[in-house]
Design an enzyme around this catalytic site. Sequence first.
Site, PDB file in Angstrom:
ATOM      1  N   ASP A  67       1.915  11.760   3.233  1.00 14.89           N
ATOM      2  CA  ASP A  67       2.620  10.483   3.131  1.00 14.89           C
ATOM      3  C   ASP A  67       4.098  10.657   2.797  1.00 14.89           C
ATOM      4  O   ASP A  67       4.559  11.756   2.472  1.00 14.89           O
ATOM      5  CB  ASP A  67       1.943   9.583   2.071  1.00 14.89           C
ATOM      6  CG  ASP A  67       1.544  10.347   0.807  1.00 14.89           C
ATOM      7  OD1 ASP A  67       2.101  11.437   0.572  1.00 14.89           O
ATOM      8  OD2 ASP A  67       0.685   9.857   0.068  1.00 14.89           O
ATOM      9  N   ASP A 136      -5.486   4.400  -9.708  1.00 14.84           N
ATOM     10  CA  ASP A 136      -6.277   3.306  -9.129  1.00 14.84           C
ATOM     11  C   ASP A 136      -7.282   3.815  -8.094  1.00 14.84           C
ATOM     12  O   ASP A 136      -7.860   3.039  -7.354  1.00 14.84           O
ATOM     13  CB  ASP A 136      -5.360   2.232  -8.514  1.00 14.84           C
ATOM     14  CG  ASP A 136      -4.552   2.744  -7.316  1.00 14.84           C
ATOM     15  OD1 ASP A 136      -4.672   3.956  -6.967  1.00 14.84           O
ATOM     16  OD2 ASP A 136      -3.809   1.945  -6.711  1.00 14.84           O
ATOM     17  N   HIS A 138      -6.697   5.837  -5.488  1.00 14.92           N
ATOM     18  CA  HIS A 138      -6.247   6.050  -4.108  1.00 14.92           C
ATOM     19  C   HIS A 138      -6.178   7.531  -3.752  1.00 14.92           C
ATOM     20  O   HIS A 138      -5.986   8.387  -4.619  1.00 14.92           O
ATOM     21  CB  HIS A 138      -4.898   5.355  -3.835  1.00 14.92           C
ATOM     22  CG  HIS A 138      -3.704   5.955  -4.535  1.00 14.92           C
ATOM     23  ND1 HIS A 138      -2.714   5.184  -5.096  1.00 14.92           N
ATOM     24  CD2 HIS A 138      -3.325   7.234  -4.758  1.00 14.92           C
ATOM     25  CE1 HIS A 138      -1.795   5.971  -5.613  1.00 14.92           C
ATOM     26  NE2 HIS A 138      -2.137   7.229  -5.424  1.00 14.92           N
ATOM     27  N   GLU A 143      -4.334   2.446  -0.786  1.00 13.32           N
ATOM     28  CA  GLU A 143      -4.547   1.655  -1.993  1.00 13.32           C
ATOM     29  C   GLU A 143      -5.885   0.920  -1.926  1.00 13.32           C
ATOM     30  O   GLU A 143      -6.488   0.827  -0.849  1.00 13.32           O
ATOM     31  CB  GLU A 143      -3.400   0.646  -2.143  1.00 13.32           C
ATOM     32  CG  GLU A 143      -2.022   1.293  -2.309  1.00 13.32           C
ATOM     33  CD  GLU A 143      -1.825   1.977  -3.662  1.00 13.32           C
ATOM     34  OE1 GLU A 143      -2.800   2.439  -4.278  1.00 13.32           O
ATOM     35  OE2 GLU A 143      -0.666   2.056  -4.115  1.00 13.32           O
TER      36      GLU A 143
HETATM   37  C1  F6R Z   1       0.945  12.006  -2.744  1.00 16.38           C
HETATM   38  C2  F6R Z   1      -0.357  11.389  -2.707  1.00 16.38           C
HETATM   39  C3  F6R Z   1      -0.840  10.533  -3.823  1.00 16.38           C
HETATM   40  C4  F6R Z   1      -0.919  11.300  -5.141  1.00 16.38           C
HETATM   41  C5  F6R Z   1      -1.453  10.414  -6.267  1.00 16.38           C
HETATM   42  C6  F6R Z   1      -1.460  11.152  -7.586  1.00 16.38           C
HETATM   43  O1  F6R Z   1       1.181  12.752  -1.568  1.00 16.38           O
HETATM   44  O2  F6R Z   1      -1.033  11.541  -1.751  1.00 16.38           O
HETATM   45  O3  F6R Z   1      -2.110  10.032  -3.514  1.00 16.38           O
HETATM   46  O4  F6R Z   1      -1.756  12.407  -4.964  1.00 16.38           O
HETATM   47  O5  F6R Z   1      -0.674   9.277  -6.367  1.00 16.38           O
HETATM   48  O6  F6R Z   1      -0.152  11.435  -7.964  1.00 16.38           O
HETATM   49  P1  F6R Z   1       0.144  12.417  -9.192  1.00 16.38           P
HETATM   50  O7  F6R Z   1      -0.369  13.748  -8.781  1.00 16.38           O
HETATM   51  O8  F6R Z   1       1.639  12.423  -9.334  1.00 16.38           O
HETATM   52  O9  F6R Z   1      -0.585  11.872 -10.360  1.00 16.38           O
END
Ligand code: F6R
Length: 260
Positions: A67, A136, A138, A143
């Site tokens: 992403d 959450d 995801h 989301e």
């Molecule tokens: C980023 C991604 C997101 C993160 C998630 C956790 O490429 O795919 O799904 O893996 O938001 O983020 P952190 O690791 O910063 O807690």
Amino acid sequence: MEVVICKDYDELSQKAAQSVVNVLNAKPNAVLGLATGSSPVGLYKDLVRRHKEAQLDFSQVTTFNLDEYVGLPQTHEQSYHYFMHENLFQYVNIPKANIHIPSGTTSNYRAFCEWYEQRIKDCGGIDVQILGIGSDGHIAFNEPTSSLASRTRLKTLARPTIEDNARFFDSIDDVPIYAITMGVGTILESRKLVLVANGENKADAVAEMIEGPVTSMITASALQMHPRAKVFIDEAAASKLKMRDYYDWVQAKGPGAPQT
Ligand code: F6R
């Protein structure tokens, strides 16, 4: 789903890196799916260490990131282009032409998303996809209520995600509201999934992902439908699991019956 509970972040990062390296050893021209955020930083550090100390070779590797924020130029310190350069690409020998990250600045998102999906297929599909999990639930930026069949597309970020990611920006108002992200359906087509999570703030999402129902409210729960999903978590992230004893037992005895 194989659940590996580790004593701390270093151990989970090293074990997850080993799982990725196993794929690279078996297939030096593997296609890697990459995630950003704080969770995989230790995993990338370990890959870099192995590249330097053990000549782990990336010269035939192709990568696809999950992403990117919409509206941030590649040079922005919080863009995922910048993150990947800082944490991995500048240290290893992945050919530049083999690196793919969704564009957050294209003038035609629909066409870009279609191209990205096609490009993954043309490269033979993703051999191993690295994932983190949001508080959450995801994966990538899928989301809650994202279709479990979704493909690469634009998503509006949920408020908890914007709040979680505000720590990287000067102010919460600077956090982009939109992202371009692989879909859950795209992710599920990867041959192997490696998810890393640490810290108490991930404990609820991790428990829902592993032990809750498969639901678009926790898009990570879709990993339950994948035949080769491995989850590496620390003690804090594992603290809400009900089947903890079983996961430890499986790791002690070996995941699966002896092969004949
Ligand atoms: C980023 C991604 C997101 C993160 C998630 C956790 O490429 O795919 O799904 O893996 O938001 O983020 P952190 O690791 O910063 O807690």
